[in-house]
Design a protein around this motif. Structure first.
Motif, PDB file in Angstrom:
ATOM      1  N   LEU A 525       0.985  -1.177   0.090  1.00 52.26           N
ATOM      2  CA  LEU A 525      -0.023  -0.033   0.194  1.00 52.26           C
ATOM      3  C   LEU A 525       0.825   1.184  -0.150  1.00 52.26           C
ATOM      4  CD1 LEU A 525      -2.771  -1.148   2.545  1.00 52.26           C
ATOM      5  CD2 LEU A 525      -3.236  -0.491  -0.011  1.00 52.26           C
ATOM      6  N   GLN A 528       2.236   1.726  -3.170  1.00 52.62           N
ATOM      7  CA  GLN A 528       1.438   2.254  -4.299  1.00 52.62           C
ATOM      8  C   GLN A 528       1.355   1.240  -5.521  1.00 52.62           C
ATOM      9  OE1 GLN A 528       1.715   6.520  -5.015  1.00 52.62           O
ATOM     10  NE2 GLN A 528       0.590   6.927  -3.109  1.00 52.62           N
ATOM     11  N   HIS A 530      -0.591  -1.007  -6.510  1.00 46.50           N
ATOM     12  CA  HIS A 530      -2.017  -1.432  -6.812  1.00 46.50           C
ATOM     13  C   HIS A 530      -2.897  -0.224  -7.217  1.00 46.50           C
ATOM     14  CE1 HIS A 530      -1.090  -5.513  -5.984  1.00 46.50           C
ATOM     15  NE2 HIS A 530      -0.804  -5.131  -4.588  1.00 46.50           N
ATOM     16  N   THR A 532      -6.506   1.914  -7.437  1.00 46.99           N
ATOM     17  CA  THR A 532      -7.504   2.195  -6.434  1.00 46.99           C
ATOM     18  C   THR A 532      -8.354   0.990  -6.110  1.00 46.99           C
ATOM     19  OG1 THR A 532      -7.489   4.544  -6.988  1.00 46.99           O
ATOM     20  CG2 THR A 532      -9.307   3.904  -5.848  1.00 46.99           C
ATOM     21  N   CYS A 535      -6.648  -1.557  -3.978  1.00 44.33           N
ATOM     22  CA  CYS A 535      -6.465  -1.127  -2.784  1.00 44.33           C
ATOM     23  C   CYS A 535      -7.580  -1.370  -1.816  1.00 44.33           C
ATOM     24  CB  CYS A 535      -5.898   0.232  -2.751  1.00 44.33           C
ATOM     25  SG  CYS A 535      -4.083   0.670  -3.471  1.00 44.33           S
ATOM     26  N   LEU A 591     -10.215   3.868   1.606  1.00 42.81           N
ATOM     27  CA  LEU A 591      -9.484   2.995   2.323  1.00 42.81           C
ATOM     28  C   LEU A 591     -10.305   2.415   3.613  1.00 42.81           C
ATOM     29  CD1 LEU A 591      -5.838   3.728   1.561  1.00 42.81           C
ATOM     30  CD2 LEU A 591      -7.040   1.719   0.706  1.00 42.81           C
TER      31      LEU A 591
END
Length: 914
Positions: A525, A528, A530, A532, A535, A591
């Motif tokens: 995470l 970054q 992946h 959106t 995530c 998230l």
């Protein structure tokens, strides 16, 4: 005309002349301005259904016009014949028929697209007149085109006839004929096959028939066999199709015709039960097997194999439909065939070499992906016949492949076998299978040196998540592979979805791996890796994982997981709003929402099937505050700060509301400590800038907490506040806010359902809410009208126990009846008629004597709710409605019948949609 060469939008400009139609078509095709194009499109649609269309359509077909204009003329003809057949006087059928024959003959050497539209128009005429007004329609078509046709060469006439015969069954399949007519026409077409079959056979057998004619013959056969014409009558023709197979130009079309012919259920009964001809039928099956496994990669080297898949479904259905004794005999013959089919399908599912695959276009790759999905569906279906032996067969092959050191294996072969496993395990319960432990043991032995192979390994592990929950000892074999794949952006979708499945199914067996899973997830995470959506899935996976840990471990993990995002959010909250920090804020809030969607520390049953009832908790939660509530209380002030700066932005407000809405849905009554402060915040938000998402969250709060004495005061205050604010929106003009009106109506319906006492309050203007509902029924947005109908069906039963509601219905119920009738009369989409029927049914059930008066008064004025209906039809409708106080289905039928009369559609093909 508004200006030369421009169509005006005003009603007095609806002068549907040939010149105006040509101008509009020119505007549609060549005007660069999109608004002018849309205006022309709308005008032309009106022109097509106007009475003047009968005049201009023939003129538009004249030979000197360009094909685009001729095409519109032919389309207008088809529209008039297919949709407005009842407008055509019976004495004009013959002249219309002969004009169409004449035009088809003219265009047989002209534009192909215009010829096809004219054929479709004549086909529609035939379907509307056979068998009574035009008996032997097909025989006449054949005769007319076989006669010497003034100056049109024989080949062109032949192709035109074949085009007409091909579109006739297709037009039948898509026509909106009433059900009783469908049966009559299908029977008539079946009898006409006797005129078509010999013609097709003759053309296919002639050695001098051009390739274009033979191709059209094969397409024509494909079209007719979909009508279930008896194979016994066309067996010779199907045999003749085989003779077309050696011709590369005809191969695909011939295979499609053969497969369509023998995939019809009646054909396979015919074929399967001819015991004397078993060998010849098996030869046919083997021929189709060859076509399924035809060499080359789909869709680059061949496009035939996909056409044959239907055959295998139909053959299996037939065999499995036999009684057990008979079935056993057939299975003895056909099980080996289906095992061979599995081998063929897995071979066809193999990827090409890396070099070749790299040369494919994105469209070819997408077609191949869809083709593999079709193969996957077929394998899943075949499993019903072959059962666990199929899994054993795949496992043996994979085992030999991975343990044979002497024989080098291609990754494509391994991937295809795994894909076979995945196809079956994804939808079929394989928990009883004794080969899965062996498969799990083989997976770590696979040399994963390719993205496609790695993806399939991930998806296969994901498909076995439920099995892993029953055999947790095997988790240690596969979890490291999944965590390793998480770090590869190329495996984003497969690795994250697999981890989510494992965390959901196996959460009570994962505490020993939790530290590792959280650490790897945090790392990907932060980097970054992946996109959106992945995530968000990853956060859901972590929510499932944490749910099974002790509360102190949950809080510790939540702290380390969320702190970096909270710090980032604090920084963003201080910045001046701009588009890039808006995206970052929405991402962080998303998230948190997704984490709280699945983080549930109480054991519970799943939701009811329709999602209407909340989940049932089956064990008490641990003592003390819920970890989610602890976190929400810690970040509440920060969220308020973010809101204060972004209150104008509906997306940020939506993202904030989503956090609480997801939490409320998951925690249910455990959310109680937050009710008071959230109600206060929601009230402030909505009072400042009303947004639909705040109303949706209020609805959730009402659903869960309105019935609880402790929480009734803050919920009541919030409900009254948002109702008051929304009523002021209605006073200012609600048309610009259909989403708010929709959510408001859903909130009012929920309040009536969960806590009708809310409507006893003197602070609530019940009369104004009722009037807003009546106004909302006239909105053009269907979802808003649906929600409003739901509001009224919840309100009317409370006329007996909530006096303020009884008063307003008594005083203003007639307004509601008028609004409902207006919608039924043509003011609303026909898709809403069931909802309007529900409101009438409720009125009849709970306000019978009043409804009788209101219906009489509302239907009194001439021309209301439609100028197309008579006073007698209105009286009949009224009596029918008042008679039905028990059968809701019957009320829906009465309303549908009445709306068709009001719209002038009764007896047209549109009526068949109902």
């Amino acid at each position: 005309m508004e200006t030369p060469g421009r169509i005006a939008a005003t009603p007095d400009a609806l002068d549907f002349t040939v010149e105006n139609v040509e101008t509009a078509l020119h505007q549609l095709y060549y005007d660069p301005n999109i608004e002018n194009k849309n205006l022309a499109q709308k005008w032309l649609m009106q022109a097509q259904v106007s009475p003047q269309a009968w005049q201009f359509c023939w003129a538009l077909l004249s030979p000197e016009k360009v094909p685009e204009i001729q095409y519109f003329g032919a389309s207008a003809l088809h529209t008039k014949i297919s949709r407005y057949w009842s407008d055509i006087p019976t004495d004009q059928y013959e002249s219309l028929k002969s004009q169409l024959f004449s035009q088809i003959a003219c265009f047989s050497s002209g534009s192909k697209m215009v010829l096809t539209r004219l054929c479709v128009a004549l086909a529609s005429l035939a379907l509307n007149t056979m068998p009574e007004a035009w008996p032997g329609a097909v025989a006449e078509m054949v005769r007319v085109f076989q006669e010497d046709g003034g100056g049109v060469d024989g080949r062109a006439r032949c192709l035109a006839l074949l085009e007409l015969l091909t579109v006739l069954p297709e037009e039948f399949q898509t026509s909106r004929l009433p059900q009783y007519r469908k049966g009559q026409v299908r029977g008539a077409l079946g009898r006409e096959w006797g005129s078509v079959c010999p013609l097709l056979q003759q053309l296919l057998r002639r050695t001098d028939s051009p390739g274009a004619v033979k191709a059209r013959v094969l397409r024509c056969l494909s079209s007719w066999v979909l009508l279930d014409v008896p194979l016994s009558e066309s067996e010779g023709l199907v045999h003749d199709c085989f003779s077309a197979l050696p011709d590369p130009e005809l191969f695909d079309t011939a295979v499609e015709a053969i497969v369509n012919a023998i995939s019809q259920p009646d054909s396979q009964r015919t074929l399967l039960e001819q015991v004397d001809h078993w060998q010849s039928f098996l030869a046919l099956v083997n021929m189709i097997m060859f076509c399924t496994g035809i060499p080359g990669h789909y869709p680059v080297n061949e496009t035939t194999s996909s056409l044959t898949l239907t055959f295998w479904y139909t053959l299996q259905d037939e065999i499995m439909s036999f009684e057990s004794d008979k079935q056993a005999v057939y299975l003895q013959v056909y099980r080996p065939v289906y095992f061979q089919l599995v081998d063929v399908l897995l071979h066809k599912a193999q990827f090409p070499s890396d070099q070749e695959y790299a040369s494919w276009s994105s469209d070819e790759k997408e077609q191949f992906r869809i083709y593999r999905v079709d193969i996957s569906d077929t394998l899943m279906y075949v499993y019903e016949m072959l059962g666990s032996e199929l899994l054993s067969n795949l496992y043996d092959k994979l085992g030999r492949l991975l343990t044979n050191a002497e024989q080098p294996t291609s990754w494509q072969h391994t991937e295809a076998l795994l894909y076979g496993f995945q196809s079956i395990a994804e939808t079929i319960d394989v928990n009883y299978s004794d080969v899965i432990p062996g498969l799990i043991g083989l997976i770590p032995r696979i040399n994963i040196n390719n993205v496609q192979l790695a993806d399939t390994v991930m998806f296969t592990i994901g498909a076995l998540a439920e099995w892993l929950a029953d055999h947790p000892v095997m988790l240690s074999s596969v979890l490291p592979l999944v965590l390793q794949a998480l770090g590869n952006p190329d495996l984003s979708v497969s690795s994250v979805s697999t981890l989510k499945k494992i965390c959901r199914e196996c959460k009570y067996d994962l505490p020993q791996y939790a530290t590792n899973i959280v650490a790897v997830s945090q790392e990907v995470l932060i980097k970054q890796i992946h996109k959106t959506s992945q995530c968000m899935w990853l956060m859901q996976a972590l929510g499932f994982l944490l749910s099974a840990l002790p509360v102190e471990d949950i809080l510790r993990n939540l702290h380390s997981l969320i702190t970096p995002y909270i710090q980032q959010l604090e920084k963003l909250a201080d910045e001046t709003p701009n588009p890039s920090n808006k995206l970052a804020i929405i991402h962080i809030l998303g998230l948190l929402s997704n984490l709280f969607t699945t983080l549930d520390i109480s054991k519970q049953d799943d939701e009811s099937a329709d999602g209407s009832a909340p989940p049932v908790k089956t064990a008490p939660p641990p003592p003390g505050p819920n970890p989610v509530v602890v976190v929400l209380q810690q970040v509440f002030a920060l969220i308020q700060t973010v809101l204060s700066k972004w209150l104008n932005d509906s997306q940020v407000v939506e993202a904030v509301c989503a956090i609480f809405e997801k939490s409320v849905k998951t925690l249910l009554h455990d959310f109680a400590p937050m009710v008071s402060q959230l109600s206060e915040m929601l009230g402030q938000m909505y009072s400042t800038i009303p947004q639909a998402s705040a109303l949706d969250l209020t609805r959730q709060m009402v659903h869960i907490f309105a019935s609880e004495t402790d929480h009734f005061p803050p919920i009541k205050a919030l409900f009254e506040l948002v109702t008051s604010v929304t009523l002021s929106i209605f006073q200012q003009g609600p048309r610009d806010h259909p989403d708010i009106v929709d959510s408001f109506m859903q909130l009012q319906a929920q309040a009536l359902k969960r806590k009708p006492d809310l409507f006893l309050s003197e602070s609530l203007d019940v009369k104004a809410v009722f009037h807003c509902g009546v106004l909302s029924l006239k909105f053009p947005e269907a979802p808003t009208v649906k929600s409003t109908c739901l509001f009224f069906t919840e309100l009317l039963p409370h006329c007996s126990d909530v006096p303020p509601l009884a008063r307003v219905v008594q005083e203003d119920g007639k307004l509601l009846v008028q609004a409902v009738l207006e919608g039924i009369g043509g003011g609303a989409s026909r898709s809403l008629m069931d909802q309007f029927a529900d409101v009438l049914f409720c009125l009849n059930k709970h306000c019978f004597s009043l409804l009788a008066v209101w219906l009489k008064e509302a239907l009194q004025p001439p021309g209301f709710p439609s100028s197309r209906i008579t006073a007698e039809q209105k009286d009949n409708f009224s009596h029918q409605i008042l008679r039905e106080r028990v059968n809701k289905r019957r009320v829906k039928d009465i309303v549908k019948e009445f709306t068709l009369l009001c719209r002038g559609l009764h007896g047209t093909e549109y009526a068949a949609e109902y």
